[in-house]
Design an enzyme around this catalytic site. Structure first.
Site, PDB file in Angstrom:
ATOM      1  CG  HIS A 174      74.030  87.798   6.569  1.00 14.52           C
ATOM      2  ND1 HIS A 174      73.766  88.513   5.419  1.00 14.52           N
ATOM      3  CD2 HIS A 174      74.161  86.491   6.186  1.00 14.52           C
ATOM      4  CE1 HIS A 174      73.721  87.661   4.390  1.00 14.52           C
ATOM      5  NE2 HIS A 174      73.958  86.444   4.827  1.00 14.52           N
ATOM      6  N   GLY A 179      71.100  86.018  10.175  1.00 17.56           N
ATOM      7  CA  GLY A 179      71.536  85.056   9.158  1.00 17.56           C
ATOM      8  C   GLY A 179      72.698  84.187   9.589  1.00 17.56           C
ATOM      9  CG  ASP A 183      76.366  80.526   0.353  1.00 20.17           C
ATOM     10  OD1 ASP A 183      77.273  81.157  -0.231  1.00 20.17           O
ATOM     11  OD2 ASP A 183      75.711  81.005   1.306  1.00 20.17           O
ATOM     12  CE1 TYR A 218      74.926  77.683   5.894  1.00 21.35           C
ATOM     13  CE2 TYR A 218      74.699  78.464   3.635  1.00 21.35           C
ATOM     14  CZ  TYR A 218      74.854  78.727   4.981  1.00 21.35           C
ATOM     15  OH  TYR A 218      74.969  80.018   5.418  1.00 21.35           O
TER      16      TYR A 218
HETATM   17 ZN   LIG Z   1      75.484  82.830   2.121  1.00 19.54          ZN
END
Ligand SMILES: [Zn+2]
Length: 363
Positions: free
Chosen positions: A134, A142, A253, A292
């Site tokens: 990002h 981000g 993710d 995450y």
């Molecule tokens: Zn991501």
């Protein structure tokens, strides 16, 4: 086909605490994946390469000197004034300042440059600390301060390649990379990401300047659907663009169990997809990305390196590897939601399911 064995690019800087205490990235990530590889005996015989740190001059190839200087100075001071925060989006909740932020971000860029140099020799180079897709020329975005995939692609082009395919399998749209090469006829980009999720770009009709492909998928995106898109869209697109190198961003993710997204892939399906994408070209750079959930991330990336380097994944993890996963914790995941398999195994059970109408419509 690739002639030389795969290499793993890493650095100890990722062991240092980062992102403060209440950020989704303030969890063990690259270091646990690396340690898992070592515990499994998968990093021997000169397979590890130390990531250099990109110089400020190197960073200026994509990022503005003003932004690079602002981030370095803010990191040194541990503070930014309101004007700098506004202009460059640093020192915010999203992109916080923390000790070592500049060194860490510049090392990630240096690692992706090195990975691309190694790939140019005719191999797969794995750089799990990369994937900050990002980052923008003049601002953080981000959780990404710089944009290391851009530097990997630039390095491949500077090495003389004329056709590079960028494939982004992170749960979020690879907006920074798509935009960076929108006007460059040598680069095709394709991104699979969860629809309706930040940064809210990458709609199916978004083709950039003609060489971008976007595949926004619904929540619950399963292994059968990934396999279907691979066969119906990604591999045909790859073959048509006849890449001399591929760069793949492998954000964890996209896995089931991630607390910030709702895709439902197994790591086994993703390993397979990455292998198929890498097989499209004689050179490949495989990067990390978001992710995450510290357990699923470490298992995905360690197993990915295992598969890329020709190892067979054990059914149960040996004691030394389980000892790395047992003490992990995550503010975003309740203890009762931590699945036993995340602590004892490397390969997920496959999550097959129907290929929904929305997926068919993407092709
Ligand atoms: Zn991501």
């Amino acid at each position: 086909m690739k002639k030389l064995p795969p290499l793993f690019v890493g650095h100890e800087v990722y062991r240092r605490a980062a992102y403060g205490s209440h950020h989704p990235l303030a969890i063990p990530r690259v270091e646990t994946a690396t340690d898992l590889c070592r515990a499994l005996g998968w990093l021997g015989g000169g397979e590890f390469r130390l990531s250099p740190r990109a110089s400020e001059e190197q960073l200026h190839a994509f990022h503005t000197p003003r932004y690079v200087r602002a981030l370095r100075e803010a990191a040194e001071r541990g503070a930014v004034d309101a004007q700098v925060r506004e202009r460059h989006a640093i020192g915010t909740m999203e992109n916080p300042l923390f000790p070592g932020v500049f060194e860490r971000a510049a090392t990630s860029v240096g690692g992706s440059i090195r990975a691309a140099e190694l790939a140019l020799e005719g191999r797969v180079a794995f750089h799990p600390a990369g994937g900050t897709h990002h980052g923008r020329p003049d601002r953080a975005s981000g959780f990404c301060y710089f944009n290391d995939p851009v530097f990997a692609i630039r390095t491949l082009l500077e090495g003389g390649l004329e056709r590079v395919l960028y494939a982004d399998l992170d749960a979020h749209h690879g907006d920074g990379v798509q935009d960076a090469f929108a006007q460059d006829e040598r680069v095709h980009t394709v991104s699979i990401h969860e629809q309706g999720r930040w940064p809210y770009t990458g709609a199916a009709h978004d083709v950039g300047a003609g060489r971008a492909r976007n595949l926004p998928v619904p929540p619950g995106f399963n292994d059968s659907e990934l396999e279907w898109l691979l066969e119906a869209v990604l591999l045909p697109l790859g073959r048509r663009s006849a890449p001399q190198a591929v760069v793949v961003t492998c954000g964890a993710d996209a896995l089931a169990g991630d607390p910030l997204s709702k895709m439902a892939l197994s790591n086994v399906a993703l390993w397979h997809a990455v292998e198929r994408l890498c097989a499209l070209a004689p050179a490949a750079v495989v990067l990390g990305g978001g992710g995450y959930n510290p357990w699923t991330l470490a298992r995905y990336w360690a197993g990915l390196w295992g598969r890329l380097s020709g190892r067979s994944v054990p059914a149960q993890l040996p004691e030394g590897a389980r000892a790395l996963l047992a003490p992990l914790s995550c503010d975003l995941i309740d203890e009762e939601d931590v699945r036993p398999a995340w602590r004892n195994t490397l390969a997920d059970a496959m999550n097959r399911g129907p290929v929904r109408k929305e997926i068919h419509e993407l092709a």
